[in-house]
Structures are given as C-alpha cells and as structure tokens.
Design an enzyme around this catalytic site. Structure first.
Site, PDB file in Angstrom:
ATOM      1  N   HIS A 520       0.776  -1.290  -0.001  1.00 48.07           N
ATOM      2  CA  HIS A 520      -0.046  -0.029   0.077  1.00 48.07           C
ATOM      3  C   HIS A 520       1.120   1.301   0.095  1.00 48.07           C
ATOM      4  CE1 HIS A 520      -3.386   2.584   1.165  1.00 48.07           C
ATOM      5  NE2 HIS A 520      -2.475   3.123   1.846  1.00 48.07           N
ATOM      6  N   GLU A 521       1.643   1.305   1.101  1.00 48.27           N
ATOM      7  CA  GLU A 521       2.672   2.632   0.979  1.00 48.27           C
ATOM      8  C   GLU A 521       3.602   2.653  -0.110  1.00 48.27           C
ATOM      9  OE1 GLU A 521       2.029   4.811   3.241  1.00 48.27           O
ATOM     10  OE2 GLU A 521       0.617   3.577   4.259  1.00 48.27           O
ATOM     11  N   HIS A 524       1.696   4.564  -2.954  1.00 47.31           N
ATOM     12  CA  HIS A 524       1.729   6.058  -2.653  1.00 47.31           C
ATOM     13  C   HIS A 524       3.036   6.415  -3.415  1.00 47.31           C
ATOM     14  CE1 HIS A 524      -1.841   6.998  -0.263  1.00 47.31           C
ATOM     15  NE2 HIS A 524      -1.455   6.059   0.801  1.00 47.31           N
ATOM     16  N   HIS A 527       3.159   6.740  -6.903  1.00 49.03           N
ATOM     17  CA  HIS A 527       2.272   8.036  -7.291  1.00 49.03           C
ATOM     18  C   HIS A 527       3.054   9.128  -7.255  1.00 49.03           C
ATOM     19  CE1 HIS A 527      -1.863   9.843  -6.746  1.00 49.03           C
ATOM     20  NE2 HIS A 527      -1.361  10.058  -7.946  1.00 49.03           N
TER      21      HIS A 527
HETATM   22 ZN   LIG Z   1      -2.464   5.443   2.312  1.00 48.46          ZN
END
Ligand SMILES: [Zn+2]
Length: 740
Positions: A520-521, A524, A527
C-alpha cells in the site's frame, strides 16, 4: 495512509488556501492599470529585494537528488530556519503585490507557487522527523511553531491585495493561452482564496466570523460532553460472576476502575469511542452485554447535561448557514469543491447503491448467527450486543487460519525486494539499488536509488520499517523532495511503517497485514515517483482527499497476485513457496462478517453526508432532541439498512469525527469507501486486461500515476479504464450478496 503534514511544505500559502477558514480583510483593492509597453519593461526590470536566509536550510542540499543531509542538521537550526523562511515568503508575497506590471499568470500565480522555498525545505525535514524520529526538543519546537505557521499561511491566503492580483489573472483566463496544468494551478489558487472568503462583503465576512466562533464553541462543547458521557457511561456490575468470559487481567482492570470511581468492590467496564465495544464478544452474561451495548449507543442522547443532540443539530444548522454565505446549498457542497465527488449527491448515490446488497448480507449474516445461537441451545434472536460473540465463533469454526502458520513465509527484506520491487519491475520496468553512502536520520532506515525502465535515475526511496518509541503509530508516505519541472527536482520519497522489530540475530518476519501495508505505502510512493508535473502544488500525491488513497489501495492487489506471491513468499527455513490454500484462507476470512463490519462504516458515512447535505431551513427544522433521533433513524432506515441489527459505527450523538471540531472530517467520512470503489474497479480492469504486464503498468502510469492533481478526476479515471468506475466490483470483493 498519505501523510497530511504535506500541507505544511513548500507551497504553504496554497496549502493554507485549501484549508483556511474565513477571511478577515477586505478583498476589494484596485490594481493599477498601466500601458502595455511600460508593463513589459517593468516586468523585465522589476527585481525586488528579498532577504537571504542563513544556516543549513538557506540553500538546497548538496547531496544527490537534493536529499537532506542529516549529518549536517542540528535541532538548533529549526526555529531560525522557520522564522527566516516565513519572513522570506512574506517578502516574496509583498514583492508580487508591489510589482508594477499588470498581474499575469507568471508574475502572480507562478511567483506565488515559487515562494516559500526555504520554508518548504525546513518544514519537510522537520515534520518528517517529528513523525518518525522525534525528541522532546522537536515536540516543543512543534508546539511553538505550528500556530505561527497557521497564522503565516492565513496572512497570505487572506491578503486582499494578493487576491486582487490573483482575481485579475483569473478573470482574464479565457483570453490566455495556458497548459492544462497552468489552468489547474490558476483555478486552485483562486478557488482556495475564494473558499477562504476573499469574495465576501465586509458584512458577510462578519457573519462568517460569528459563525466560526460559535462553531468553535459548540464543537468544543460537543467533544467535552461526549468525553464526559463516555466516562460516565462506564457500566457498573456488582459481581465478578457477571463478567464471566473476560480475562483475569480485564476483570482486575474493571475492579480498579470501579474503585477509582468510588465504588470499591464493584466492577466498571469503560466505554470505547465506537458503538460496538471490545468486551462484548467475550461477555457470557447476555444482560450485561445488553447493558454495555446500550450504554454505548445511547451515551449522550438520554437528556441531562451530557445530551449532545441539540448541540449537533445547531452545528449542522450553522454549517449550512455558512455554506449559504458562500452561495452553496449545503455544507457538503461547500467543503467538497476540490474533491473528486464534488457534490454530496454523487457521494450519497454511490453509498446508496450499496445498500440493497449490504442489507441483504446483513439479513443473511443474522440468519447464520441465529442458527449458531440455536446450536448452542439458546433461545433468542441475535441483537447487536450478541453479534460479535457469535460471529467470532462462526469465524473460528469456518474461516480460521493460524497467523503463526503464515508468518514464516513473509520475511521483510524479501517482501520488499522480491515482492514490492518485483511488482514494480514487472509493471513499470523499475529497478532498485540499495545505497549506504547517504546519511539517514536513524540507522534502521534503508535507502535505494530507483531507476526507470530506460536506466535513468527516477528518484530516491527511504524505507523506515520498524516500530520505535520516537515514531508515531501507523504507516505513511511523504516526500523529502517533490518532483517539479519548475525546480528541476526529482522525487525523494519515504515510506514509514511500524513493524515490531525482531530480536537481534532473528530473521525479521512480518504479519500478512504488514505485507499488504508495505504494498500500500509503496503504491503512494509510485504515485510520487511517476509525478510529471511542473508545479509542486499539483505534483504526485497532491490530489483530492477522496482520491489520494486510491492508487495506494490498488497496489495492495499485487501482494496476493500468484506470480508476485511466488516470487517473495518463501518459507524462511525451507524455501518452500506459500501454499495457495493458505492464501485463499486469508482472502476468504477477509470477506467474513462484511454485513456488519462494512455496514456500520457505510451507515456512519451516510449519516455524516445526510447531516451535511441539509439546507439551512431543513437543518433549522430539526429543533428538538426527538427530531434529531428521528432524522438519524429516517436517514438510514428509509434506505433499507438494517439499523437495528447493524447500527452505525458512530451514532450522531457521539460522532466525534464530524462534530468535535469546526470542520474535522465532516462530509468526508465517505472518502475511504470512495477510493475503495475506484480501487476495486481498477483491480477488475487489470485482471480483465491480463494482470501483471508492462503494458498494463505503463498504461496506468500514463493515465493515473503520472497525472498528479492536474485534471478532473473522473476524466482521469475514464482515460485509464475507458469507463466510469462501477461500485459492483467493490460489492463483489466484499462478498456482499444482492437479493435474498
Ligand atoms: Zn494510504
């Protein structure tokens, strides 16, 4: 999650614009008109004096990628750097105002974007360290500097002369040639100031001030009453026998709490914030369960001094009135202007679409629990206070998997390098090289250079995995350096987790939850790495609150994607790949009890939006405590949710997220549901298009991950998926059944 303190970095003025409250100054200041030739000359010749900073933060780091040189930063540097950074930005803003040239995109909007560079430099490092490796000194500096930063941001956002120039540029936008990104920067700069009250008349501003002040008092009052009601709501029982099912330690805790309350010899169970209470599943005595549940659900709506109903109704009314002053029909419309969903109706329709499947699932789950209750020879129908006791039994019998049996397959360095990095190579062609030549703020931080598919350097990645006392809880991502073409900077990104560190000499294993969080991290981070923007304010993860968690959530899908899993999930002793049955068990368990787990969140999100979609007149009509109750019941009940079985995670009377501060998460609780909807729709797109391929990765990078906040999010989504996002994938993935 995505770190929120990004709002306090370089473009501090812009960030403040997006969050500031009302204006206190008059925006009607004239802009001098001069002839065009003189303007051009003035623009060329104008060179205002800006003070120079001193110390470490006065200039860019000399390290690769301008990454902070932690070996050179001292705690004594921060206060002077903040003070100087604010003074410099103030001078830069004044220089924009004083510029004799006609306001233009470059001499106003871009100059504003460029302002505050030193402040950004110190803020990024400082707020990273207060989050992940703090000291008493840093905490004290934070206390001192935070209000000053807020005031500094407000002074820029609410500066009438600055707004006059911004408005002059904005009003002329149709006649200007701009890139899409320029146009977005202009729009956000202008909208942020308008949102803060720049267009209001003096009289309207006075009204907004009065409303803000009243909201501040009422929301404080609300949170204090909820706190007192929660404390007073502790359930007292007379005998130890009534607490059967709790552990000895929990019973001792209950005895101590009762003593503290002056009821020595009795037992007290404290209330937690949520409607459901952690002790409920273990409590064998059904009457005690019922008392505990009701003490929670009705904690502050039973009359008396801690009743919050009239306060929350007044908060809703004042918010609606404030929105009206800004020309908006309701508070949600006012606060959602920069979100993907934009309108409360969009968020409401989205949630309401899930209700039939959710309600059917709630009834189906209740039926299973009723069978389970009967199997125990008991003669009652499930109520909310019974729910988790029997759901946990069913889960243990049908879906149990042993966390300890899973963990040996998840070795941290392999999860990162053979899992997350492998996914990044397969999807995007990225490669990674560990480096140890750069100073770090803690010896447990790992640093990698990230290379793009063509071998060029993309940025720097810091990985800070372990729990320690100097780190706050949770997991997050942010930047030490933002990508920006204006500054010619590449991203320097960190991921922070809180994995319990293995004992010295032991292999570092992690739970499956932490595996997903690592993916998940890094979503980011991608992104941020793929950002391709001119302006920091729109770069990478600088996106809407109901969008920013979407790309990170999508990347969780690869944690259990067979090809990725087979590459990293290998038993640390035997080297054997994790059996697929074990993975399927984990996934099946995640679909269990969603009628309740998910249903209570949806109900709370709906409640939030219903309260904040009221017009001033509608809100004013809710003028008795009974009407507050009726509004809550009707808002959820008329949709068909089984609210007597599955009440909202927070009922209105103790919904601190939305009523305990002037804005808080009001009209925003839906955001995680919304990004999950985008996430699940995107997963379906990846699977339908062949899964883990470079083609899919490059397409996603091109259409979403590289776009930052530069375009309308629906349009962005359509360019990626070729269609609107559909809630059906989220319903499916949660295991929610439509129909009976
Ligand atoms: Zn998050």
């Amino acid at each position: 999650m995505k770190a929120q303190f990004k709002a306090q970095t370089a473009a501090i003025a812009l960030a403040a614009m997006l969050t500031a409250g009302c204006a206190t100054t008059n925006g009607e200041t004239g802009v001098n008109q001069t002839n065009p030739i003189a303007e051009a000359q003035a623009e060329a010749e104008y060179s205002p004096e800006i003070p120079a900073g001193t110390g470490y933060f006065a200039s860019d780091s000399t390290l690769p990628f301008l990454t902070p040189d932690f070996s050179k930063i001292s705690e004594d540097d921060y206060i002077p750097a903040f003070e100087q950074g604010m003074a410099i930005q103030q001078a830069e803003v004044q220089a924009i105002i004083n510029n004799p040239a006609t306001p233009s995109f470059s001499n106003t909007i871009v100059e504003l974007e460029k302002s505050g560079r030193m402040l950004g430099r110190v803020a990024r490092v400082f707020f990273a360290l207060t989050g992940q490796n703090t000291t008493d000194r840093l905490d004290a500096i934070n206390q001192e500097i935070s209000p000053k930063l807020t005031a500094h941001g407000d002074a820029i956002t609410l500066n009438p002369e600055l707004f006059a120039r911004v408005k002059a540029v904005y009003d002329n936008r149709a006649a200007m040639t701009m890139t899409r990104e320029d146009a977005k920067l202009l729009e956000e700069t202008y909208a942020g100031m308008v949102q803060a009250g720049a267009l209001l008349t003096e009289a309207e501003r006075e009204q907004v001030k009065a409303i803000n002040s009243e909201l501040s008092t009422l929301t404080t009052d609300f949170s204090q009453k909820v706190r007192d009601a929660t404390n007073d709501g502790a359930v007292i029982v007379d005998t130890r026998a009534e607490l059967a099912g709790l552990s000895d330690a929990e019973i001792e805790g209950a005895a101590a709490l009762a003593k503290e309350k002056g009821m020595d010899g009795k037992f007290a169970i404290a209330l937690q914030n949520t409607t459901q209470q952690p002790s409920l599943p273990a409590l064998e005595n059904r009457e005690v369960r019922e008392r505990l549940f009701k003490a929670s659900a009705y904690r502050s709506d039973q009359g008396g001094e801690n009743d919050t109903r009239m306060i929350l109704a007044k908060i809703a009314e004042l918010r609606a009135q404030k929105a009206a002053l800004f020309g908006q029909p309701d508070w949600a419309s006012y606060t959602m202007y920069d979100r993907m969903a934009k309108q409360p109706k969009t968020a409401l329709d989205f949630m309401e679409q899930m209700v039939p499947a959710l309600a059917a699932t709630q009834r189906r789950e209740a039926a299973v629990l009723n069978e389970r209750i009967a199997a125990d020879g008991l003669n009652f129908e499930v109520e909310p206070w019974d729910w988790y006791r029997f759901a946990n039994k069913v889960k243990a019998e049908q879906y149990a998997f042993d966390e300890d049996a899973v963990k040996p397959y998840f070795q941290l360095d392999k999860v990162l390098e053979d899992g997350v990095f492998y996914m990044s190579k397969k999807l995007y062609g990225l490669t990674f090289e560990r480096r140890t030549d750069l100073p770090v703020y803690h010896p447990d931080v790992w640093v990698y250079t990230v290379f793009d598919a063509d071998g060029s350097e993309l940025g720097l990645f810091y990985f800070d995995p372990f729990q320690r006392p100097s780190k706050r809880g949770g997991a997050w991502m942010s930047n030490f350096v933002d990508q920006s073409d204006l500054w010619d900077t590449k991203p320097v990104i960190y991921n922070v987790l809180n994995i319990p560190k293995a004992a010295e000499g032991e292999v570092q294993l992690v739970s499956f939850d932490w595996v997903e969080t690592t993916f998940h991290e890094f979503g980011h981070a991608l992104h941020g790495f793929f950002a391709d923007q001119r302006y920091e304010s729109l770069s990478g993860t600088a996106t809407a609150r109901d969008f920013v968690e979407y790309p990170s959530q999508v990347h969780e899908m690869w944690a259990t994607y067979p090809e990725v899993l087979q590459n990293y999930a290998k038993h640390y002793e035997t080297g054997e790949t994790i059996p697929m049955e074990l993975v399927e068990k984990i996934q099946a368990a995640s679909k269990f009890n969603q009628g309740y787990d998910f249903g209570e969140v949806v109900a709370a999100a709906l409640l939030d939006m219903k309260w904040h979609a009221l017009s001033p007149a509608e809100a004013a009509a809710i003028d008795t405590p009974e009407k507050v109750d009726a509004f809550e019941r009707q808002s959820l009940g008329e949709l068909g949710l089984e609210i007597d079985l599955v009440p909202p995670r927070y009922r209105s009377n103790y919904f601190n997220h939305i009523f305990s501060s002037p804005a808080g998460y009001s009209a925003g609780y839906y955001s995680y549901l919304w990004t999950e909807m985008l996430d699940k729709d995107s997963r379906a797109w990846f699977i339908d298009n062949g899964g883990l391929t470079r083609e899919n990765g490059d397409h996603y990078r091109k259409t979403v991950l590289s776009r930052g906040g530069t375009m309308d999010y629906f349009e962005m989504y359509r360019t990626f998926a070729g269609r609107e996002p559909d809630v059906k994938y989220m319903i499916e993935s949660r295991g929610l059944a439509d129909g009976e």
